[in-house]
Design an enzyme around this catalytic site. Structure first.
Site, short mmCIF file in Angstrom:
data_model
loop_
_atom_site.label_atom_id
_atom_site.label_comp_id
_atom_site.label_asym_id
_atom_site.label_seq_id
_atom_site.Cartn_x
_atom_site.Cartn_y
_atom_site.Cartn_z
N ASP A 281 0.76 -1.26 -0.04
CA ASP A 281 0.16 -0.09 -0.04
C ASP A 281 1.02 1.40 -0.02
O ASP A 281 2.08 1.12 0.50
CB ASP A 281 -0.91 -0.10 1.17
CG ASP A 281 -2.19 0.83 1.11
OD1 ASP A 281 -2.09 1.79 0.25
OD2 ASP A 281 -3.22 0.61 1.81
N TRP A 282 0.29 2.46 -0.30
CA TRP A 282 1.26 3.66 -0.68
C TRP A 282 1.80 4.07 0.81
O TRP A 282 1.29 4.33 1.73
CB TRP A 282 0.29 4.56 -1.03
CG TRP A 282 0.23 4.50 -2.53
CD1 TRP A 282 0.21 5.76 -3.46
CD2 TRP A 282 -0.01 3.30 -3.46
NE1 TRP A 282 0.46 5.26 -4.74
CE2 TRP A 282 0.11 3.81 -4.86
CE3 TRP A 282 -0.28 2.10 -3.37
CZ2 TRP A 282 -0.09 3.07 -5.82
CZ3 TRP A 282 -0.58 1.26 -4.49
CH2 TRP A 282 -0.42 1.68 -5.69
#
EC number: 3.2.1.21
Length: 861
Positions: A281-282
């Site tokens: 995920d970012w």
């Protein structure tokens, strides 16, 4: 061996994760399994191996690392390999449509798909989204979601997924994935795993809300619960051939999700046989070597923090391979997994460059937006990708509307003399449908919640618009009061009305946005915007009051659901751009409601159990969320504790009636279950690694500020690492066995896509007659539940379902099968699934508490 400072950061989390003996611990599992092209991946695996064998080290690294936040057109983009005609891959949100774009559709949320209980609609929605992503030049859709599953009814992002039931979620998750990938786009199963709340999901985010904690929240879960509840739908995703999995922000048993060797190496890759790639995920990437050895394959968006210009990977991954810290086979495996997924969906035949920019709606801009560098070019081509998807969106919106109560009020006839439309949720957002960034407000009607899991509306049909159109076509009258605090005006309109249609809502979203003090998760599960008072005011003044709820999940309705003047209640969820038309179709009888509630409606928040962790409960350390409820969430919890819900899981009325009868069970000639044994093949290197001089920045390269590159600054690896601690010995930070590329023992529960193939063998065939006993055509959803028989098992668990359309008096036979998996429990000692000797009983009905048919099953192996 040696590594750069960035690789050292957080390495301890990859193996020994708890500084305190009393905290949950995630056991290490190494080495990271290498893809082998099993099953339907065989052909694309060979193609991937062939192309990766031709790559240089920096070309492989370029595939694994994003170029940095806001530095290309998409929310995430990898580097490219121009020499081999491999483009930069574009990754883009969201699970319900294209985020940060235009001329795209805004689809109903995942929770609405769950309410349809319709496999075909799940597939068609996935396919339609895939078509739009493909037409915009997007290679990877960042969806669908089965994490959060929905352990907490007030969890902020539950609506992005499907249902707190793993079987319902798993089936619709898989169908969505198939649809997306059949359209030529890689689907991403997310957020893996135990990402069940927004509070404390990211330490920096928590700090922004004033909490002094050192690390992100740890979701602490036992092995049995992990397998039987949270991992279940991801097994379905792997079985469906999903190309990508996104690891989550949170920790699992005190090891970060993107460097947790237990969840990535063991559960996902070794046990479930996942052949695609794992992306972070970012900014959920916390270490270099640690994450690489624990099973991460792609770093997104590439930089350590947004726009930092530094990366755990990129050049640091190149250094790690060159100095021997990371074995070549590990980075080769990353690249093979990425390319295999690319080929599997046929992206190489459908590729088109991104024709939009996530960062501006202007037609022209800089190629590298954040730093205003590169060519000044056309960045938005305004390509309309909507096709005829509005019809499907309207259909899903209507077929996901759950009729909870109907005392003869519905369907409406168009002959009503005066219709009152009451409540802010009936009307429009005065700032426009897209007036709040990432839908981060609750103004007007709620058709989509907030966060990165959103899309821009091309338009939004409000209930006020659609119902006014209906009334005027019937030559009636309509009054609308869309100020939810103007109770005197609401009362006056209700007193005159033939029917009062009251619209109320409850919103939630992702933790980086706070709306009305709700930091992603809901502060409570009551109605927003004075909703309870709007309903009661209308009902006290109109004896035909119908309530329509737009919400992200269950809400408390105990104050008014049994009011004698509340003649109808419908839950419409988050229906997307066609919201008003969808609800009008149901209210006026063009669509007979057949949806079933994908969650339980309790009388209080406490009746659900599973409270959120909203306070730092571990000093300055990572907050601890202990999933001591085990598998008992939602209806399983209500059953265990004899809590009587208002409306149970699986409940939903129709404008017609149905009858279920003639339950038959036929044992099938299944083989005996055999645990997998033997050894894998040894890891392979694909291509040769040269010396450091081959991977220095090319002469004449015009570097983009903050852009993440794979090349090193110097042949002096220590200098390239810029690390004063360069030279640590392996034993200080490399977990035992993490770099071992020799053949490894196969796990008993492994052996195929989704686990041991024997799990998916059919043991019983079950049939039931379903008859429409009413006067109008409609849909029924027969639901099959199983009692697993053990003393510590849920009363029943959903295993099979089907949505069936029947004309008046029509009868059909629904036939399904039960697999070994459907009847099995996870054996913690054997580390495998087993059908216990406890008696197994099946129940069939149309909700979790209306199960008139039952049969005992013969003993199965």
């Amino acid at each position: 061996m040696k590594l750069g400072w960035i690789e050292v950061a957080a390495l301890a989390a990859a193996s020994v994760v708890s500084a305190k003996d009393d905290l949950a611990y995630s056991p290490p599992f190494y080495p990271s399994p290498w893809a082998d092209g099993q099953g339907e991946w065989a052909e694309v695996y060979k193609r991937a191996v062939d192309i990766v064998s031709q790559m240089t080290l920096t070309e492989k690294v370029n595939l694994t690392t994003g170029t940095g936040w806001q530095l290309e057109r998409c929310v995430g983009q990898t580097g490219s390999v121009p020499r081999l005609n491999i483009p930069s891959l574009c990754l883009q949100d969201s699970p319900l449509g294209i985020r940060f774009s235009d001329y795209n559709s805004a689809f109903p949320a995942g929770v609405n798909v769950a309410a349809t209980w319709d496999k075909t609609l799940a597939y068609l929605r996935g396919q339609a989204m895939g078509e739009e992503f493909s037409d915009k030049g997007i290679d990877v859709q960042l969806g669908p979601a089965a994490g959060p599953l929905g352990a907490h009814p007030d969890g902020g992002r539950n609506w992005e997924g499907f249902s707190p039931d793993p079987a319902l979620t798993g089936v619709l998750f898989a169908e969505t994935i198939k649809g997306i990938q059949d359209a030529g786009v890689i689907a991403t199963a997310k957020h893996y795993i135990m990402n069940e709340q927004e509070h404390f999901r990211q330490q920096p985010e928590a700090a922004g809300y004033g909490f002094n904690v050192s690390d992100s929240l740890s979701s602490n879960v036992d092995d049995k619960t992990m397998h039987e509840l949270y991992l279940w739908p991801f097994a379905d995703a792997v079985r469906a051939g999903v190309g990508a999995v996104m690891c989550s922000y949170n920790q699992i048993n005190n090891s970060y999700g993107c460097e947790n060797s237990e969840t990535l190496n063991k559960l996902l890759k070794a046990e479930l046989g996942f052949q695609g790639f794992v992306m972070s995920d970012w900014t959920a990437h916390h270490s270099g070597v640690g994450a690489a050895l624990a099973g991460l394959d792609m770093s997104m968006p590439g930089d350590v923090t947004f726009d930092s210009g530094t990366s755990f990977w990129g050049a640091n991954l190149t250094v790690g391979v060159l100095n021997g810290t990371i074995p070549q086979w590990r980075v080769d495996d990353m690249a093979v997994r990425i390319m295999a997924a690319y080929y599997k969906v046929g992206r190489d035949t459908k590729y088109t460059p991104p024709n939009f920019s996530s960062w501006t709606r202007d037609e022209y801009g800089f190629a590298h937006n954040h730093v205003s560098e590169g060519a000044y070019e056309r960045v938005n081509e305004f390509v309309d990708v909507q096709r005829d998807h509005a019809d499907l969106i309207r259909r899903i919106g209507a077929q996901s509307t759950v009729l909870l109560k109907n005392k003869g009020a519905l369907p409406l006839s168009r002959k009503e003399k005066l219709v009152a439309l009451l409540g802010e949720d009936a009307g429009s957002n005065s700032w426009g449908a897209n007036g709040c960034d990432d839908r981060g407000c609750d103004n007007g009607t709620l058709a989509m919640a907030w966060g990165s899991g959103t899309a821009n509306f091309p338009y939004l049909v409000t209930p006020e618009q659609a119902i006014q159109n209906e009334v005027l076509q019937g030559r009636g009258n309509v009054f609308a009061v869309t100020d939810s605090w103007a109770l005197d005006k609401i009362a006056a309109a209700a007193r005159q009305a033939s029917v009062s249609l009251v619209f109320v809502n409850s919103d939630s979203g992702e933790g980086y946005l706070s709306v009305d003090g709700n930091e992603g998760d809901r502060n409570n599960i009551t109605l927003w915007k004075n909703g309870d008072n709007v309903v009661k005011t209308a009902a006290n003044n109109c004896n035909n009051t119908v309530v329509i709820i737009h919400s992200v999940g269950p809400v408390l309705i105990d104050e008014w659901y049994d009011h004698p003047n509340v003649t109808g209640i419908l839950w419409a969820g988050l229906p997307g751009q066609e919201s008003g038309n969808s609800i009008a179709d149901v209210l006026y009888g063009r669509v007979n409601p057949g949806a079933k509630s994908p969650f339980t409606w309790g009388k209080t928040r406490e009746s659900y159990g599973s409270p959120l962790v909203k306070d730092a409960n571990n000093g300055n350390g990572a907050p601890q969320s202990d999933f001591t409820q085990g598998v008992f969430i939602d209806y399983r919890h209500f059953d265990k504790f004899n809590e009587t819900p208002i409306y149970e899981f699986g409940y939903g009325l129709s404008y017609t009636t149905f009858e279920l009868s003639d339950l038959h069970v036929q044992p099938l000639n299944a083989s005996r279950y055999t645990p997998t044994s033997g050894m894998t093949e040894a890891a392979k290197n694909f291509g040769e690694i040269g010396d450091a001089s081959e991977y220095v920045y090319p002469e004449g390269l015009e570097r983009i500020h903050e852009f993440i590159y794979p090349w090193i600054n110097s042949t002096d690896l220590k200098a390239s690492s810029d690390d004063s601690n360069y030279g640590w010995e392996d034993s200080k930070y490399i977990p035992e066995g993490a770099t071992d590329g020799s053949a490894q023992p196969r796990l008993p529960a492994s052996g195929g896509a989704g686990g041991n193939p024997g799990l998916y063998e059919d043991l019983f065939r079950v049939s039931v007659k379903v008859k429409n006993t009413g006067n109008v055509a409609g849909d029924e959803v027969p639901q099959l539940y199983v009692s697993l028989g053990g003393p510590n098992e849920p009363k029943v668990v959903l295993r099979k379902f089907e949505r069936i359309h029947l004309a008046p008096s029509q009868e059909a036979v629904w036939t399904t099968t039960l697999t070994r998996r459907d009847l099995a429990n996870w054996d913690v000692s054997a580390q495998d699934w087993t059908v216990t000797p406890y008696p197994k009983t099946i129940y069939v009905g149309n909700s979790s508490r209306k199960l008139p048919l039952q049969a005992s099953l013969p003993k199965a192996q």
